[in-house]
Design an enzyme around this catalytic site. Sequence first.
Site, PDB file in Angstrom:
ATOM      1  N   VAL A  28      10.290  14.069  -4.074  1.00 14.92           N
ATOM      2  CA  VAL A  28      10.998  13.552  -5.210  1.00 14.92           C
ATOM      3  C   VAL A  28      10.379  14.483  -6.096  1.00 14.92           C
ATOM      4  O   VAL A  28      11.398  15.120  -6.867  1.00 14.92           O
ATOM      5  CB  VAL A  28      11.084  12.557  -6.154  1.00 14.92           C
ATOM      6  N   GLU A  41      -6.086  -0.488   6.578  1.00 15.88           N
ATOM      7  CA  GLU A  41      -7.319   0.082   6.043  1.00 15.88           C
ATOM      8  C   GLU A  41      -8.014  -1.054   4.422  1.00 15.88           C
ATOM      9  O   GLU A  41      -7.689  -1.968   4.249  1.00 15.88           O
ATOM     10  CB  GLU A  41      -5.850   1.325   4.651  1.00 15.88           C
ATOM     11  N   LYS A  42      -9.442  -0.400   4.433  1.00 15.08           N
ATOM     12  CA  LYS A  42      -9.974  -0.895   3.358  1.00 15.08           C
ATOM     13  C   LYS A  42      -9.222  -0.571   2.452  1.00 15.08           C
ATOM     14  O   LYS A  42      -8.611   0.067   1.503  1.00 15.08           O
ATOM     15  CB  LYS A  42     -11.378  -0.322   3.324  1.00 15.08           C
ATOM     16  N   LYS A  73       1.569   6.670  10.449  1.00 16.30           N
ATOM     17  CA  LYS A  73       0.486   7.006   9.752  1.00 16.30           C
ATOM     18  C   LYS A  73      -0.522   6.156  10.528  1.00 16.30           C
ATOM     19  O   LYS A  73      -1.021   7.089  10.194  1.00 16.30           O
ATOM     20  CB  LYS A  73       0.471   5.593   7.972  1.00 16.30           C
ATOM     21  N   ARG A  95       8.021  16.185   4.638  1.00 11.65           N
ATOM     22  CA  ARG A  95       9.697  16.445   3.641  1.00 11.65           C
ATOM     23  C   ARG A  95       9.313  17.059   2.587  1.00 11.65           C
ATOM     24  O   ARG A  95       8.053  17.133   1.900  1.00 11.65           O
ATOM     25  CB  ARG A  95      10.366  15.092   4.165  1.00 11.65           C
TER      26      ARG A  95
HETATM   27  P1  ADP Z   1       4.262   4.349   1.454  1.00 10.98           P
HETATM   28  O1  ADP Z   1       4.198   5.599   3.144  1.00 10.98           O
HETATM   29  O2  ADP Z   1       4.768   3.233   1.343  1.00 10.98           O
HETATM   30  O3  ADP Z   1       4.434   5.260   0.089  1.00 10.98           O
HETATM   31  P2  ADP Z   1       0.895   4.905   1.378  1.00 10.98           P
HETATM   32  O4  ADP Z   1       0.413   4.592   2.022  1.00 10.98           O
HETATM   33  O5  ADP Z   1       1.917   6.494   0.960  1.00 10.98           O
HETATM   34  O6  ADP Z   1       3.405   3.984   1.060  1.00 10.98           O
HETATM   35  O7  ADP Z   1       0.807   3.943  -0.144  1.00 10.98           O
HETATM   36  C1  ADP Z   1       1.439   4.275  -1.321  1.00 10.98           C
HETATM   37  C2  ADP Z   1       0.523   3.786  -2.233  1.00 10.98           C
HETATM   38  O8  ADP Z   1      -0.193   2.158  -2.536  1.00 10.98           O
HETATM   39  C3  ADP Z   1      -0.646   4.559  -3.081  1.00 10.98           C
HETATM   40  O9  ADP Z   1      -0.318   5.646  -3.541  1.00 10.98           O
HETATM   41  C4  ADP Z   1      -1.660   3.864  -3.175  1.00 10.98           C
HETATM   42  O10 ADP Z   1      -1.482   3.261  -4.357  1.00 10.98           O
HETATM   43  C5  ADP Z   1      -1.773   2.782  -2.551  1.00 10.98           C
HETATM   44  N1  ADP Z   1      -2.354   2.249  -1.299  1.00 10.98           N
HETATM   45  C6  ADP Z   1      -2.360   2.553  -0.296  1.00 10.98           C
HETATM   46  N2  ADP Z   1      -3.266   3.374   0.394  1.00 10.98           N
HETATM   47  C7  ADP Z   1      -4.026   2.205  -0.383  1.00 10.98           C
HETATM   48  C8  ADP Z   1      -5.590   1.261   0.042  1.00 10.98           C
HETATM   49  N3  ADP Z   1      -6.486   1.397   1.284  1.00 10.98           N
HETATM   50  N4  ADP Z   1      -6.002   1.252  -1.013  1.00 10.98           N
HETATM   51  C9  ADP Z   1      -5.715   0.617  -2.184  1.00 10.98           C
HETATM   52  N5  ADP Z   1      -4.009   0.766  -2.692  1.00 10.98           N
HETATM   53  C10 ADP Z   1      -3.953   2.124  -1.532  1.00 10.98           C
END
Ligand code: ADP
Length: 458
Positions: free
Chosen positions: A295, A200-201, A116, A292
């Site tokens: 779901v 990340e913020k 990521k 990929r």
């Molecule tokens: P994973 O790969 O584990 O699914 P993601 O990066 O896709 O992780 O993030 C999953 C969820 O976490 C997002 O859909 C959101 O709800 C929350 N999230 C991710 N990054 C942030 C962020 N910077 N601020 C607030 N919520 C976040």
Amino acid sequence: MFKKVLVANRGEIAVRIIRACKVLGIETVAIYSTADREALHVQLATEAVCVGGPQAKDSYLNIQNILSAATLSGCDAIHPGFGFLSENSKFARLVEECGITFIGPTPEIIDIMGNKSKARETMMANDVPTVPGSKALISNVEEGMKEAESIGYPVLIKAANGGGGKGMRVAYAPEEFENAFHMATSEAKANFGDEDVYLEKFVANPKHIEFQIIGDNHGNYIHLYERDCSIQRNHQKVIEEAPCRALSNEVRERMAADSIKAARAINYNNVGTIEFIVDADENYYFIEMNTRIQVEHPITEMITGIDIIKEQIRVASGHVLSIKQEDVKINGYAIECRINAEDPFNGFRPSAGTIDTLVLPGGPGIRVDSAIYQDYSVPPFYDSMMAKLIVHGKNRLECIRKMRGALEELIIDGVTTNIELHYFIMHNLDYVQGKFDTGFIAGFLKEMEEHEQFIQRA
Ligand code: ADP
């Protein structure tokens, strides 16, 4: 076109892939663990090969046995589904070295987008908005605290190789940083094998909106619009809908253009999803790309009429995309509820057991993607998702009403499920009015708990 595809997965997605292969006239080889002898995907495939014991590491993650099964059965392609080996570049490389096609993007693309932190860098280099955060990985607490200070609290510490909502911790203030950092790195180590994290913020209660894209090997790209996956528990999706009603057309078109730009920048050549979080002012930020099938792909299939897995297999075999962007039209609305074997009223504890009564809903615009059947024993070793209940209707309200009816019809006895939870959500006023973000379920569960305590006191 391929002649025989090995499906390196289990459960409903294995069944879904086998169905797509049947439509394309392709034979299939199922793989299974010793706990899955009676599984539906084993019964539906042309052939089936046992690849190991019940634990995923011995079977569905057993690269050597899977490659032997593919070679010995004469497969010319492997479909990895989602989870398991679907985003494992080493696996994708070995598949290709065996002279077999991996139905997914190239290993190089998986390497870039699977990490990521690297994915963020790539997006920044291509002017796709990302969440403000660290430029690279964070190696210790001191460095992290310095970065957090410049980003501004609250910050989210995220595992670079994370997934499934694991390896993510929020620090609201400097005094919380050290603890959150150690929690995130140890969770990353335990789940993903390394301690790589970045910052990340933390955007307070955003919406999660993602774009489905498809690229072929000839430089063609299309997007199939967006899905709203904001109804999440512990960062994991529970209900998804398409399109996102809260998105203005102007922002939708910009996000779509950025998604295509992102795909083009990395010569993406398969189905993929570009995930964004969107704040209350419709500012959007890239968070990750999934290389990929996902779901929640069926809701996009319902509103576009496009069989995404069929198209995925076609482009992997070298065909030119059969759809042009101007032919992609949104028709109506769709909602998906993930039906899990778990107890929402008992800490979401997973449930295993034998399904002694099964009644599935039906009618126009109702689809159930599952791998369960009457008297099927749900094994305790895998993900708790048993079925996906998908409805398609003229508009969102029609979908909600249809979903309520479908949930009333759906009976799965013998294991504890989250059907009731979905039913309550479908009647929640905020949900019905479309007033929700990623904080919805946490608030909803808290309200339910208080309500329960109130009833008990009364
Ligand atoms: P994973 O790969 O584990 O699914 P993601 O990066 O896709 O992780 O993030 C999953 C969820 O976490 C997002 O859909 C959101 O709800 C929350 N999230 C991710 N990054 C942030 C962020 N910077 N601020 C607030 N919520 C976040």
